[in-house]
Scaffold this active site. Structure first.
Site, PDB file in Angstrom:
ATOM      1  N   LYS A 112      29.555 -16.273   8.144  1.00  0.00           N
ATOM      2  CA  LYS A 112      29.469 -15.010   7.142  1.00  0.00           C
ATOM      3  C   LYS A 112      30.375 -14.139   7.535  1.00  0.00           C
ATOM      4  O   LYS A 112      30.834 -13.386   6.295  1.00  0.00           O
ATOM      5  CB  LYS A 112      28.175 -14.524   7.528  1.00  0.00           C
ATOM      6  CG  LYS A 112      26.772 -15.356   6.754  1.00  0.00           C
ATOM      7  CD  LYS A 112      25.630 -14.355   6.952  1.00  0.00           C
ATOM      8  CE  LYS A 112      24.469 -14.903   6.405  1.00  0.00           C
ATOM      9  NZ  LYS A 112      23.490 -14.214   6.403  1.00  0.00           N
ATOM     10  N   LYS A 195      25.028 -26.826   1.594  1.00  0.00           N
ATOM     11  CA  LYS A 195      23.656 -26.385   1.561  1.00  0.00           C
ATOM     12  C   LYS A 195      23.208 -25.471   0.382  1.00  0.00           C
ATOM     13  O   LYS A 195      24.063 -24.711   0.003  1.00  0.00           O
ATOM     14  CB  LYS A 195      23.061 -25.847   2.850  1.00  0.00           C
ATOM     15  CG  LYS A 195      23.296 -24.513   2.922  1.00  0.00           C
ATOM     16  CD  LYS A 195      22.605 -24.063   4.518  1.00  0.00           C
ATOM     17  CE  LYS A 195      22.997 -22.430   4.475  1.00  0.00           C
ATOM     18  NZ  LYS A 195      22.730 -21.801   5.607  1.00  0.00           N
ATOM     19  N   LYS A 198      21.650 -18.864  -1.250  1.00  0.00           N
ATOM     20  CA  LYS A 198      21.406 -17.645  -2.189  1.00  0.00           C
ATOM     21  C   LYS A 198      22.853 -17.189  -2.412  1.00  0.00           C
ATOM     22  O   LYS A 198      22.890 -16.540  -3.446  1.00  0.00           O
ATOM     23  CB  LYS A 198      20.716 -16.399  -1.348  1.00  0.00           C
ATOM     24  CG  LYS A 198      19.181 -16.756  -1.082  1.00  0.00           C
ATOM     25  CD  LYS A 198      18.631 -15.571  -0.139  1.00  0.00           C
ATOM     26  CE  LYS A 198      17.560 -16.230   0.996  1.00  0.00           C
ATOM     27  NZ  LYS A 198      16.717 -15.380   1.524  1.00  0.00           N
TER      28      LYS A 198
HETATM   29  P1  TYM Z   1      17.053 -17.380   5.257  1.00  0.00           P
HETATM   30  O1  TYM Z   1      16.148 -16.179   4.674  1.00  0.00           O
HETATM   31  O2  TYM Z   1      18.631 -17.450   5.167  1.00  0.00           O
HETATM   32  O3  TYM Z   1      15.848 -18.416   5.100  1.00  0.00           O
HETATM   33  C1  TYM Z   1      14.837 -18.872   5.132  1.00  0.00           C
HETATM   34  C2  TYM Z   1      14.392 -19.938   5.632  1.00  0.00           C
HETATM   35  O4  TYM Z   1      14.605 -21.004   4.585  1.00  0.00           O
HETATM   36  C3  TYM Z   1      15.303 -22.047   5.200  1.00  0.00           C
HETATM   37  N1  TYM Z   1      16.374 -22.380   4.419  1.00  0.00           N
HETATM   38  C4  TYM Z   1      16.695 -23.811   4.221  1.00  0.00           C
HETATM   39  N2  TYM Z   1      15.997 -24.918   4.288  1.00  0.00           N
HETATM   40  C5  TYM Z   1      16.414 -26.283   3.733  1.00  0.00           C
HETATM   41  N3  TYM Z   1      17.566 -26.250   2.911  1.00  0.00           N
HETATM   42  C6  TYM Z   1      18.188 -25.028   2.670  1.00  0.00           C
HETATM   43  N4  TYM Z   1      19.015 -25.231   1.913  1.00  0.00           N
HETATM   44  C7  TYM Z   1      17.876 -23.867   3.267  1.00  0.00           C
HETATM   45  N5  TYM Z   1      18.230 -22.468   3.023  1.00  0.00           N
HETATM   46  C8  TYM Z   1      17.392 -21.822   3.887  1.00  0.00           C
HETATM   47  C9  TYM Z   1      15.958 -21.419   6.627  1.00  0.00           C
HETATM   48  O5  TYM Z   1      16.417 -22.226   7.646  1.00  0.00           O
HETATM   49  C10 TYM Z   1      15.008 -20.536   7.015  1.00  0.00           C
HETATM   50  O6  TYM Z   1      13.776 -21.185   7.741  1.00  0.00           O
HETATM   51  N6  TYM Z   1      17.557 -16.039  10.270  1.00  0.00           N
HETATM   52  C11 TYM Z   1      16.693 -16.438   9.240  1.00  0.00           C
HETATM   53  C12 TYM Z   1      15.388 -15.217   9.044  1.00  0.00           C
HETATM   54  C13 TYM Z   1      14.784 -15.094  10.392  1.00  0.00           C
HETATM   55  C14 TYM Z   1      13.839 -16.082  11.000  1.00  0.00           C
HETATM   56  C15 TYM Z   1      13.457 -15.015  12.189  1.00  0.00           C
HETATM   57  C16 TYM Z   1      13.413 -17.255  10.924  1.00  0.00           C
HETATM   58  C17 TYM Z   1      14.683 -13.843  10.747  1.00  0.00           C
HETATM   59  N7  TYM Z   1      14.002 -13.970  11.877  1.00  0.00           N
HETATM   60  C18 TYM Z   1      12.570 -15.466  13.264  1.00  0.00           C
HETATM   61  C19 TYM Z   1      12.678 -17.540  11.819  1.00  0.00           C
HETATM   62  C20 TYM Z   1      12.115 -16.489  13.039  1.00  0.00           C
HETATM   63  C21 TYM Z   1      17.299 -16.647   7.871  1.00  0.00           C
HETATM   64  O7  TYM Z   1      18.344 -15.788   7.558  1.00  0.00           O
HETATM   65  O8  TYM Z   1      16.857 -17.571   6.852  1.00  0.00           O
END
Ligand code: TYM
Length: 334
Positions: A112, A195, A198
């Site tokens: 990032k 992957k 967004k």
């Molecule tokens: P974020 O918002 O990027 O994504 C949310 C969740 O979706 C999953 N994900 C995917 N799974 C499969 N294939 C994909 N292409 C894909 N893209 C996204 C992510 O693995 C995630 O589970 N840092 C985290 C948010 C967060 C969090 C936490 C998660 C903040 N605090 C505490 C768990 C526990 C994030 O940016 O997810």
């Protein structure tokens, strides 16, 4: 009893990767009758600049998406991170526990921040410490996420271990990452090596939870594939990332194993398989999209759900933060 926590960023649209890798898993966990907290991580979202009006809309839309997908705000605690101040308070403590070197090794930080790390926000660098706080401020035991969050969860464990060690306590638990199912890493529809995300500039690379049936069908029809027919065993997908991705998506949506799917579709051409996948995707996603739109018509109701969630959450987080402060020597009334 297990306590489950997970979060999703309210930045941009929810996509199929978020749904199959995370949200759908949350719904599965809810059925197991555990205590669970699901969070719209608005404080994480602002590690890169967000338009304030868009952030509000995305947060409410994400909450609507959680409910539309099947989370019940009575059973699960639904919150936005900024309304439960203990997350940010514990994150500060963890900023003082985590080491610079640990953060520098995070692949998500490297991706990032890119080559221009000097210009990235300090918050983006500290992102994983806030994530550790999100989890540990509940003493959560299970964290369902997609594959891309694995490294952050390992860091969460390292922070818990170092805190316990530095203060000679056994206070923060070592959390289990739960990375399960056929769709822990959903790939871009345009490029099987990236992957689904967004931030991909091509909207055709992902299926959004706000896409209508026509858009979903069109994106699947145009998804990149190879010219071969589908194999009849999982082994035959090994060197075929695009084919594997579409089969994984099918398996996750149909709640079948990859082998079961291939037993049905092995030997078919993509011209035959894609319409099957599109029909399944529309059947599974459209009710969620429609319900999300309906819920968004009553934003007051969404705001009330989040306010009520944060009250319930704080009954858990306030005592844990207070004990943490006590352990590290902050003066306070007892
Ligand atoms: P974020 O918002 O990027 O994504 C949310 C969740 O979706 C999953 N994900 C995917 N799974 C499969 N294939 C994909 N292409 C894909 N893209 C996204 C992510 O693995 C995630 O589970 N840092 C985290 C948010 C967060 C969090 C936490 C998660 C903040 N605090 C505490 C768990 C526990 C994030 O940016 O997810």
């Amino acid at each position: 009893t297990p306590r489950v926590f997970s979060g999703i960023q309210p930045s941009g649209n929810l996509h199929l990767g978020n749904y199959l890798g995370a949200l759908k898993r949350f719904v599965d966990w809810q059925a197991k009758d555990v205590e669970s907290i699901y969070c719209m991580v608005d404080l994480h979202a602002i590690t890169v600049w967000q338009d304030p009006a868009d952030l509000k809309k995305s947060t409410r839309e994400l909450c609507a998406g959680f409910i539309a997908a099947g989370l019940d705000p009575e059973k699960s605690i639904l919150i936005n991170q900024s309304q439960v101040p203990e997350h940010a308070q514990l994150a500060w403590v963890f900023n003082c526990v985590a080491r610079m070197g640990w953060m520098q090794r995070m692949t998500q930080w490297k991706d990032k921040a890119g080559k221009n790390a000097q210009n990235a926000s300090l918050g983006l660098f500290a992102y994983p410490a806030l994530m550790a706080a999100d989890i540990l401020v509940y003493h959560a035991t299970h964290v369902p996420v997609g594959e891309d969050q694995k490294q952050h969860l390992e860091l969460t464990r390292d922070i818990a271990i170092k805190f316990n060690h530095d203060y000679g306590v056994n206070f923060f638990p070592e959390t289990e990452p739960v990375i399960e199912g056929a769709a822990t890493r959903v790939m871009s529809l345009r490029d099987g090596s990236k992957k689904m995300s967004k931030s991909d500039p091509s909207d055709a690379s992902r299926i959004n939870l706000t896409d209508d049936a026509d858009a979903i069908a069109k994106k699947i029809r145009k998804a990149k594939t190879d010219p071969e027919a589908l194999p009849s065993e999982a082994k035959g997908l090994e060197e075929r990332p695009e084919a594997r991705n579409l089969v994984n998506i099918y398996a996750a949506m149909a709640e079948m194993s990859v082998d079961q799917v291939l037993a049905e579709v092995g030997g078919k051409q993509f011209s035959e398989f894609k319409p099957m996948l599109a029909d399944l995707a529309v059947a599974k996603m459209s009710p969620i999209t429609t319900e999300m739109a309906r819920l968004m018509e009553n934003q007051d109701e969404i705001d009330k759900i989040l306010a009520r969630g944060s009250e319930r959450a704080r009954a858990i987080t306030a005592p844990i933060l207070s004990q943490t402060y006590d352990i590290i020597g902050m003066v306070r009334p007892v």
